[in-house]
Design an enzyme around this catalytic site. Structure first.
Site, PDB file in Angstrom:
ATOM      1  N   GLU A 191       0.786  -1.233   0.000  1.00 61.18           N
ATOM      2  CA  GLU A 191       0.000   0.000   0.000  1.00 61.18           C
ATOM      3  C   GLU A 191       0.821   1.288   0.000  1.00 61.18           C
ATOM      4  O   GLU A 191       0.545   2.206   0.759  1.00 61.18           O
ATOM      5  CB  GLU A 191      -0.942   0.005   1.214  1.00 61.18           C
ATOM      6  CG  GLU A 191      -1.914  -1.148   1.198  1.00 61.18           C
ATOM      7  CD  GLU A 191      -2.741  -1.259   2.468  1.00 61.18           C
ATOM      8  OE1 GLU A 191      -3.915  -1.606   2.357  1.00 61.18           O
ATOM      9  OE2 GLU A 191      -2.213  -1.017   3.569  1.00 61.18           O
TER      10      GLU A 191
HETATM   11  C1  TNX Z   1      -4.497  -3.894   4.574  1.00 57.52           C
HETATM   12  S1  TNX Z   1      -3.019  -6.343   4.174  1.00 57.52           S
HETATM   13  C2  TNX Z   1      -3.244  -3.741   5.132  1.00 57.52           C
HETATM   14  C3  TNX Z   1      -3.138  -3.300   6.545  1.00 57.52           C
HETATM   15  C4  TNX Z   1      -4.488  -3.113   7.171  1.00 57.52           C
HETATM   16  C5  TNX Z   1      -5.416  -4.215   6.712  1.00 57.52           C
HETATM   17  C6  TNX Z   1      -6.744  -4.211   7.378  1.00 57.52           C
HETATM   18  C7  TNX Z   1      -1.865  -5.376   4.128  1.00 57.52           C
HETATM   19  C8  TNX Z   1      -0.611  -5.885   3.635  1.00 57.52           C
HETATM   20  N1  TNX Z   1      -2.065  -4.107   4.532  1.00 57.52           N
HETATM   21  O1  TNX Z   1      -2.380  -2.131   6.625  1.00 57.52           O
HETATM   22  O2  TNX Z   1      -4.335  -3.161   8.548  1.00 57.52           O
HETATM   23  O3  TNX Z   1      -5.596  -4.071   5.324  1.00 57.52           O
HETATM   24  O4  TNX Z   1      -7.473  -5.342   7.023  1.00 57.52           O
END
Ligand code: TNX
Length: 506
Positions: free
Chosen positions: A310
């Site tokens: 992300e």
């Molecule tokens: C996505 S899954 C994220 C996290 C959040 C999560 C909540 C991932 C690699 N990153 O930063 O906590 O969704 O479900």
């Protein structure tokens, strides 16, 4: 002969035969063998049954009702064990992990039916996948060393052998780093929702690692980079970019009544994708090298996770540049890099980097290609499809804890998916399975337990049990899972009593 799936075992063993008769376990039961698993067995029987079997002297021969623990070269694979119960019980392990898993199987078989006893059985068991993990996010909410140990006890009993600790994120930094002391001095006391934070000193972290090892769990520390790094900027503003506020983030913050990130100030919302370290500054790589070096020094396990998820405000070119360098910093420190699947978009990641796939069970967009690139670079994959393994998703629409962005995940959905069927890669590229618990909505250890149990048991079976074993299907699983209730209650595990499961009370 009774088939193995009539035994109250989760995960389902590779092979088991049940015979007539039961072996009583009493205060006169003696446990033979000097394995640490002997002490774990005695303590667990005491918690469950209220009496303590004793340790046998080395010279004593087994009597009826005794339990013998023995390392055995003839057992083929690491973590494998056999359990024979007749007049006495014998657990033979390929290694200490095998003995520990044999003890867990014996404890699941132990029942109070006019006195405590275990059935006469022959179990021959070994794991399907070497990587059977669970992740705990200690950033969005912080959990103490004692709480992490409780979590280790509960999850290792299901034969899970990896504990991925998500140690850094926008809301806080949770691990002491001597060369960058302000990380914990200035950025550890915060958490999501304005709740209190905390951090692990180096001794705390070593204590967690050692405790996990005593339960045969390898700790995988994650330092999430280059995004999820707002907290770094609270301590060292010149290491990070200004927050990138996109429309989605602004809308989400507004609808949830949460704050937006402000440079240099503690962030307590749940938004993702707004932060980044400065990718074109050399000082950033000095920082990454120092942190990786210190984490490597206190981590005996082979892996360091560098995140990579992300990075929404970062250009692809900058992202690729960063992760190509960061994966090499990890290999230069003598460790195997692990990274979320987005990192596979970068061509020149360090060879052998392990990817963690967190897309859906039916992959979307570029996710499958990104994951496959780790395999092209001689790495392998950990499967964490978000719509099957994410322990922070709600069980049902009205469940009070959890999120819904990936799916509503009831126990059946957590169970019914196949790790080798998600991506188009060779089966042997799949290292195993990991179930992550993100802690935005989990403020206490009790919240964590309710989200994790019972679904983590479904992931444990997916990771451990052979795909073709009789009983490796939902109807058998739900019955065997229901049989764990008395054991979990005795261990104080506050599981969610999901209505799909016929929970038993004995
Ligand atoms: C996505 S899954 C994220 C996290 C959040 C999560 C909540 C991932 C690699 N990153 O930063 O906590 O969704 O479900």
């Amino acid at each position: 002969m009774v088939l193995p799936h009539s035994l109250p075992l989760v995960p389902l063993p590779a092979a088991a035969v049940v015979r007539e008769g039961r072996m009583p376990i009493t205060a006169a039961t003696r446990v033979h063998g000097d394995s640490p698993a002997a002490g774990i067995l005695i303590d667990a029987v005491a918690r469950r049954a209220g009496f303590r079997p004793v340790r046998a002297e080395a010279s004593e021969t087994p009597q009826p009702g005794d339990v013998v623990l023995r390392l055995e070269d003839a057992i083929p694979a690491s973590e494998a064990y056999s359990l024979r119960v007749g007049e006495h019980a014998q657990i033979s392990g390929a290694d200490e992990a095998g003995l520990f898993y044999g003890v867990q199987t014996l404890l699941q078989l132990l029942r109070d039916d006019e006195g405590w006893s275990v059935p006469h059985v022959d179990v021959d068991d070994a794991p399907r996948f070497p990587h059977r993990g669970v992740m705990l996010d200690v950033v969005r909410h912080f959990f103490s060393v004692a709480e992490v140990k409780t979590f280790i006890d509960a999850t290792s009993a299901l034969k899970l052998n990896r504990l991925h600790l998500h140690l850094t994120d926008d809301q806080g930094w949770r691990l002491q780093i001597d060369s960058w002391p302000r990380l914990t001095e200035l950025s550890s006391s915060s958490a999501a929702d304005g709740d209190p934070g905390g951090f692990y000193t180096k001794d705390d972290y070593r204590e967690i690692v050692a405790y996990a090892a005593s339960r045969h769990m390898v700790v995988i520390p994650e330092i999430d980079l280059p995004g999820h790094t707002h907290a770094i900027g609270v301590a060292y503003p010149d290491l990070v970019e200004a927050p990138v506020l996109n429309d989605g983030l602004v809308q989400q913050a507004e609808s949830m009544g949460q704050p937006l990130p402000v440079a240099g100030e503690v962030y307590t919302g749940w938004g993702v994708g707004h932060s980044s370290v400065r990718i074109r500054e050399e000082r950033t790589y000095d920082f990454v090298r120092d942190v990786v070096r210190e984490v490597a020094e206190m981590t005996p396990g082979p892996y360091i996770h560098i995140g990579g998820d992300e990075s929404l405000g970062t250009t692809q070119e900058d992202f690729d540049h960063f992760v190509e360098r960061a994966t090499r910093i990890v290999t230069d420190a003598g460790k195997i890099p692990v990274a979320w699947h987005e990192v596979g978009a970068a061509e020149d990641i360090a060879e052998g980097t392990v990817g963690q796939y967190w897309g859906l069970t039916v992959p979307r967009g570029t996710h499958a290609a990104e994951a496959a690139h780790f395999v092209e670079r001689r790495g392998s994959l950990i499967m964490s499809p978000a719509d099957a393994t994410y322990l922070d998703m709600k069980y049902s629409e009205d469940f009070p804890l959890g999120l819904t962005w990936a799916a509503i995940i009831d126990v059946r959905r957590a169970y019914e998916w196949e790790p080798t069927a998600v991506l188009d890669v060779a089966d042997d590229a799949i290292l195993g399975v990991e179930a992550p618990l993100w802690s935005e909505t989990a403020r206490t250890l009790e919240d964590v337990e309710r989200l994790v149990f019972p679904r983590v048991a479904a992931e444990a079976e997916v990771a451990w049990s052979p795909r073709e074993a009789p009983g490796r299907e939902w109807e058998s699983f739900r019955g065997r899972l229901g049989a764990q209730a008395p054991l979990w209650k005795a261990e104080g595990i506050r599981f969610h009593p999901a209505a799909e499961i016929p929970w038993s009370d004995r």
